[in-house]
Scaffold this active site. Structure first.
Site, PDB file in Angstrom:
ATOM      1  N   HIS A  80      -3.755   5.642   3.509  1.00  0.00           N
ATOM      2  CA  HIS A  80      -4.436   4.770   3.040  1.00  0.00           C
ATOM      3  C   HIS A  80      -3.752   3.107   3.996  1.00  0.00           C
ATOM      4  O   HIS A  80      -4.802   2.264   4.146  1.00  0.00           O
ATOM      5  CB  HIS A  80      -4.903   4.399   1.450  1.00  0.00           C
ATOM      6  N   ASP A 103       0.918  -0.686  -0.352  1.00  0.00           N
ATOM      7  CA  ASP A 103       0.253   0.173   0.352  1.00  0.00           C
ATOM      8  C   ASP A 103       1.424   1.619  -0.270  1.00  0.00           C
ATOM      9  O   ASP A 103       2.345   1.209  -0.935  1.00  0.00           O
ATOM     10  CB  ASP A 103      -0.994   0.331   1.375  1.00  0.00           C
ATOM     11  N   SER A 140     -12.151  -1.668  -1.172  1.00  0.00           N
ATOM     12  CA  SER A 140     -10.434  -1.965  -0.335  1.00  0.00           C
ATOM     13  C   SER A 140     -10.098  -2.239   0.952  1.00  0.00           C
ATOM     14  O   SER A 140      -9.355  -2.159   1.686  1.00  0.00           O
ATOM     15  CB  SER A 140      -9.878  -0.609  -0.718  1.00  0.00           C
TER      16      SER A 140
END
Length: 1098
Positions: free
Chosen positions: A297, A266, A463
């Site tokens: 994120h 990520d 996600s």
């Protein structure tokens, strides 16, 4: 052991000049702004600047990313130099000049990088400036690698690449590629997301990441295909997601994820984050000099998996976190970054890997194949299925791969989240049928996770559903004692535990929820006693279980139909590689089960961990009157080699419960043409509606069970039986069907198809309904863009539909479509409809019924990158035509968006029902067949017909051009691997067809076909030969010749035979006249010679 060598690799690149344009445009705008520039933008632009100097890979000779790098002064100097170059060097994104590129050179063997470099330097007889070795100074540099990254000069590119490919140790050479993704957060000014900028995403598309919900409205991505908004309907206080899945039960037994190595691919994480107790390693694979997460994120995902804060608990707080920073602050990544990071994950023996990204390009083979290698090395990968719902056919890769656990999203009411992608996989189309995905679903709405530095926040999206399942997997892995994990746990066994333990939801179908909602406790119970075995997913196909088994439960099997194909996944928990030991067998529960005829196709090698088993099901002819249920099971024996030299085997079971009905009448049977649809990938197939700005490609499958699923349900509700044909038009028996339905067609046609279809309509009474799309060459040219994956210019290979090919098909009926791009609204029969980027009808036979309305003709105005600009001109254009053609009937409509649920404004199902009434049963709607709509003379527009693009190599994407005509395994068993029905062997000849120059017969050649002849109802059996049509037309002569010789004439033959009889008569008359003249001359000579002889004698 790695099995990477079983696959091939294709890699692509990124466009540096596009980034220079972006930066220069930003600087121009910056001069006009007085607000402070956001730090994230500056960081993103710095990353772009570095990527230009680095050649896209962290520097040619720079220090490791995760170690000390160049000084701030040096960085500032490079950045200022970059700005200067950008301002002084104007770059046009539309320029077609060659650009410098980085290429991935893949080797057959893993070796240290310096040995690969030494080999290339010794083996390539090229000057030093022609190519350059790019050092990849990252955490994987100390491990052997299977690829090199080279910068190749434009002047030597072709010769150098050819020379590299010729070397024995080299597997292949492909351009490096870049990946973009978008992270979605609430508007920084507190708005509801209206501040998002809309821009076309070039290159590889990625799924939308998680987003925050503000107020009562959800903040949707500007790229979302859905205009839906939702209200919160929580029936309870917001709970920890761990509590909703019962993680406390496993915590109470001492299972907390201990000794599990979790790789999170990520945006990184901060080393001192208070929410994590066990951050083992952080690695940076980007060209930015940081290990931290500046977007949030990656931190959020890690928090859902392993957070320990009481406000936002993770599933497995003792899991060892390995943070892989593979995306920059500008959300950019390269294939080489992923390949290195994946190799490092393999070398360091990760247990679980979460990848909350994905995209529609399942043919991006370098990425796909490296995922195969990763899972082959016993790493369990979890990935998000995508945020492109509620549309069907929107599954994202790699979550759609059988070796990856694909995760969909639900809300707290156990309803499928509106944003969750759904629909079968589309890899197998057009000849096969998609597999069931997602595998499981998890809560994905307002999930609580960690912020960048401290505190908690909520995000929504698949996600964040992906790390929910990833955290649960880490917890389940810790259940197995560490010494036994590698022998028991693998991607297949973990998927078996998840799908067999999942809770099936009431309401959603199998292509929305997969096996159902994650059930942590039941999966734990399965793993406690798990022994390695193989199984099928799903293990039950029940036609009586509606709506779960939609679309199978909507239509029964019946004799004479095209095979119903069901594609199950083989999960082999016994080993990474396996084989089918014996052919699958069908075991009916009773004698009625013998009416079912099943053929199988399956994986010759089950690798990695998974394979497929496809069932092709037909009812035998003797079951044409049977109605009832057929039950039984299919068994297949799978084995895997064991480490001791023996083998482990397992029998897989698939239970079947099938509804069977008597064969419906011909007038109720419709055949859907799937074969002539082309979708993205592999080529640039543009969207059908140019009014849509946020969806560049036509990638939803164009299948009745994906983006046409609502149409499928409507037809079933109307009493029609719909079958699908994924093979050429020669592969079906026209006497069995009322109508051939052809919608949104991009493919070419074999000459044999054109000839057979004409015979099917004229002589066999087949109805033909065509829904076309726009086709305008100038618009296609202006939709060209630079693809950052392939580092080449992408241009549409066709329009919304392949109108030149359709005209070749319809030309034998005297029908042709034009090249307009029409947009507007119209009302017919009290129904309001929207015409979205459709085309017009420019040729139509006399006696037909033609409907015209006023539309904006957008083909006359410029379009920029496919964005339709509205024209002020309103012109009458014909869009709907209906005609009698011999014993059949033909209907043509110029737009298919009204049937496609992807971008539908208004549906035209009402119109389709009336068209089918006409084409199948000759029921004529009084409005559609009003005398005012009848044309007395053939319509023949003087405007040239649309022509094929000569600058596009269509054969690359076509299943027709350069290919042999053959019926595939979606056709009736009796024509498998043949050329099909009802044509002479001299016509087909086994040749591969090459694209001809475009031509179409004159419209008048088909004008007499509809005539005033008495026609038989389509429901009756037409055993009589077609009667010659009145007027002695040339077309009649063609039919006459065809009836004499009983063969199917090809289109060029039709044109020739129109002149055979007139020319023969003319030649015969000329011969008689010449003979008579010669005879007259001889007589005159004889008369003249008698007096002369007499005179001489005197």
């Amino acid at each position: 052991m790695s099995y990477f060598f079983l696959r091939t690799l294709l890699i692509t690149t990124y466009h540096h000049d596009a980034r220079r344009v972006i930066l220069r445009n930003f600087l121009v705008k910056k001069k006009k702004r007085t607000k402070k520039i956001d730090k994230k933008i500056v960081s993103s632009l710095s990353g772009l600047a570095w990527s230009l100097f680095d050649g896209g890979r962290g520097g040619l000779d720079r220090q490791p990313m995760n170690q000390s790098s160049s000084s701030p002064a040096s960085s500032s100097l490079h950045f200022r130099l970059f700005l200067l170059l950008s301002l002084l060097s104007p770059v046009s994104v539309s320029s077609h000049a060659p650009l410098p590129s980085n290429y991935i050179v893949r080797f057959f063997r893993y070796r240290p990088a310096h040995l690969h470099r030494a080999y290339l330097e010794a083996s390539l007889p090229f000057p030093a400036h022609s190519w350059r070795w790019i050092n990849r100074t990252n955490a994987a540099a100390s491990f052997p690698t299977d690829f090199a990254l080279l910068q190749i000069a434009v002047s030597h590119r072709t010769a150098l690449i050819d020379a590299i490919r010729a070397l024995d140790p080299i597997r292949d050479v492909h351009a490096d590629s870049t990946y973009r993704r978008e992270l979605f957060q609430a508007d920084p000014d507190g708005g509801n997301g209206s501040g998002f900028r809309s821009q076309r995403r070039p290159g590889k598309l990625f799924t939308k990441m998680s987003f925050e919900e503000a107020g009562d409205e959800a903040v949707l991505s500007v790229y979302s295909n859905s205009s839906l908004s939702w209200k919160r309907k929580l029936l309870m206080e917001r709970s920890q997601v761990t509590s909703l899945f019962g993680a406390e039960q496993l915590w109470a037994r001492g299972f907390t994820g201990s000794k599990v190595k979790m790789a999170i691919f990520d945006t990184g994480i901060r080393a001192d984050h208070p929410h994590f107790r066990n951050i083992k390693e952080r690695t940076n694979w980007t060209n930015e000099d940081t290990l931290n997460d500046n977007l949030g994120h990656g931190t959020f995902v890690a928090g859902v998996i392993a957070g320990q804060d009481t406000e936002c608990l993770g599933f497995a707080p003792d899991t060892e976190i390995y943070a892989y920073r593979v995306f920059t602050d500008a959300q950019i990544s390269y294939t080489s970054w992923f390949l290195d990071a994946f190799n490092y994950a393999i070398a360091t023996e990760m247990d679980v890997l979460n990848l909350s990204i994905g995209g529609p390009d399942y043919l991006d083979l370098p990425f796909v194949e490296k995922v195969w290698e990763l899972t082959a090395n016993n790493i369990i990968m979890i990935s998000a299925i995508g945020n492109d719902g509620p549309l069907y056919g929107t599954l994202n890769n790699p979550a759609d791969q059988s070796d990856v656990i694909g995760v969909g999203g639900i809300d707290y009411n156990n309803h499928i989240a509106s944003f969750s992608s759904r629909g079968m996989t589309t890899w197998e189309l057009p000849h096969g049928y998609g597999r069931m995905k997602p595998d499981v679903v998890a809560y994905s709405r307002e999930i609580v996770g960690s912020k960048i530095s401290t505190g908690c926040k909520t995000l929504s999206g698949t996600s964040v559903a992906s790390p929910v399942v990833a955290g649960a997997v880490c917890l389940l892995v810790s259940v197995i004692p560490e010494k036994q994990r590698k022998s028991i746990l693998n991607p297949a066994s973990m998927k078996q535990a998840l799908v067999e333990g999942a809770t099936k939801l009431t309401g959603p179908n199998m292509f929305e929820q997969g096996a159902g909602r994650l059930n942590l406790w039941d999966s734990y119970q399965i793993l406690k006693t798990y022994q390695p075995r193989a199984s099928l997913f799903p293990s039950l196909l029940d036609f009586t279980d509606c709506p779960y088994t939609w679309p199978f439960c909507r239509q029964p099997l019946y004799a004479g139909a095209m095979p119903v194909i069901f594609n199950a996944t083989i999960l082999n928990g016994m080993g990474v590689i396996g084989y089918v030991e014996e052919p699958p067998t069908w075991h009916p529960a009773d004698d009625m089960g013998n009416l079912l005829n099943i053929r199988f196709s399956y994986s010759s090698v089950i690798w990695p961990w998974t394979g497929y088993l496809a069932l092709h099901m037909q009812i035998r002819d003797e079951g044409s009157q049977f109605e009832g249920i057929i039950e039984g099971n299919v068994t297949v024996k799978v084995y895997s080699p064991s480490q001791d030299g023996g083998r482990k085997s397992s029998i897989c079971l698939l239970q079947l419960k099938l509804k069977v009905a008597s064969t419906p009448p011909r007038a109720r049977r419709i055949l859907w043409d799937q074969f002539h649809n082309i979708k993205y990938p592999p080529g640039y197939i543009p969207r059908d509606s140019l009014d849509v700005h946020n969806d560049l490609l036509d990638w939803h499958g164009d299948h009745l069970h994906t983006n046409f699923h609502i149409l499928y349900n409507m037809l079933r509700d109307a009493g029609y039986y719909i079958e699908m044909l994924g093979s050429p038009l020669t592969c079906f028996d026209a006497t069995q069907y009322g109508t051939l339905l052809m919608v949104d067609l991009e493919e070419e046609y074999f000459p044999e198809e054109i000839a057979k279809l004409r015979d099917d309509v004229v002589n066999k009474g087949l109805g033909l309904a065509i829904f076309a799309e726009w086709y305008h060459t100038d618009t296609m040219v202006k939709m060209t863009f630079f693809d950052e994956n392939t580092r080449s210019w992408w241009t549409p290979i066709t329009g919304g539909a392949n109108v030149p090919a359709i005209n070749g098909l319809l030309g034998t009926f005297g029908i042709a479509l034009g090249g307009k791009v029409l947009t507007g609204d119209f009302t017919m029969n009290g129904e309001h409809s929207h015409y979205a980027s459709g085309t017009d009808i420019v040729r139509f036979p006399a006696g037909g019924f033609l409907h015209a309305f006023e539309f904006q003709d957008n083909s006359e105005v410029a379009s920029t990158q496919g964005t339709l600009q509205i024209s002020s001109s309103m012109k009458m254009s014909s869009i709907l035509g209906l005609a009698d053609v011999g014993h059949g009937r033909v209907s043509v409509y110029g737009d298919s968006n009204c049937l496609d649920s992807s971008h539908m404004v208004t549906n035209c199902y009402w119109l389709l029902r009336k068209i089918l009434d006409f084409t199948t049963r000759n029921i004529r709607d009084p409005v559609l067949f009003a005398e005012t709509a009848r044309i007395r003379l053939p319509l023949k527009n003087s405007t040239p017909l649309p022509s094929r693009r000569t600058d596009v190599n269509f054969s690359t994407y076509s299943a027709v051009i350069g290919k042999d005509l053959v019926c595939q395994k979606d056709a009736r068993f009796e024509v498998w691997e043949t050329k099909g029905h009802d044509f002479d062997s001299q016509v087909v000849g086994g040749r591969a067809w090459k694209l001809p120059e475009y031509s179409i017969p004159d419209v008048e050649t088909g004008s007499k076909l509809n005539g005033s002849m008495k026609r038989q109802d389509i429901s009756s059996d037409n055993k009589k030969e077609v009667r010659r049509l009145g007027g002695g037309s040339l077309r009649d002569n063609t039919d006459f010749l065809g009836l004499i010789y009983r063969d199917e004439v090809d289109v060029p033959f039709i044109l020739i035979t129109q002149w055979i009889i007139p020319l023969s008569i003319a030649a015969f008359c000329l011969l008689i006249f010449c003979s008579w003249r010669m005879h007259q001359k001889r007589r005159r000579r004889k008369k003249g010679s008698v007096p002369s002889r007499l005179a001489n004698s005197v």
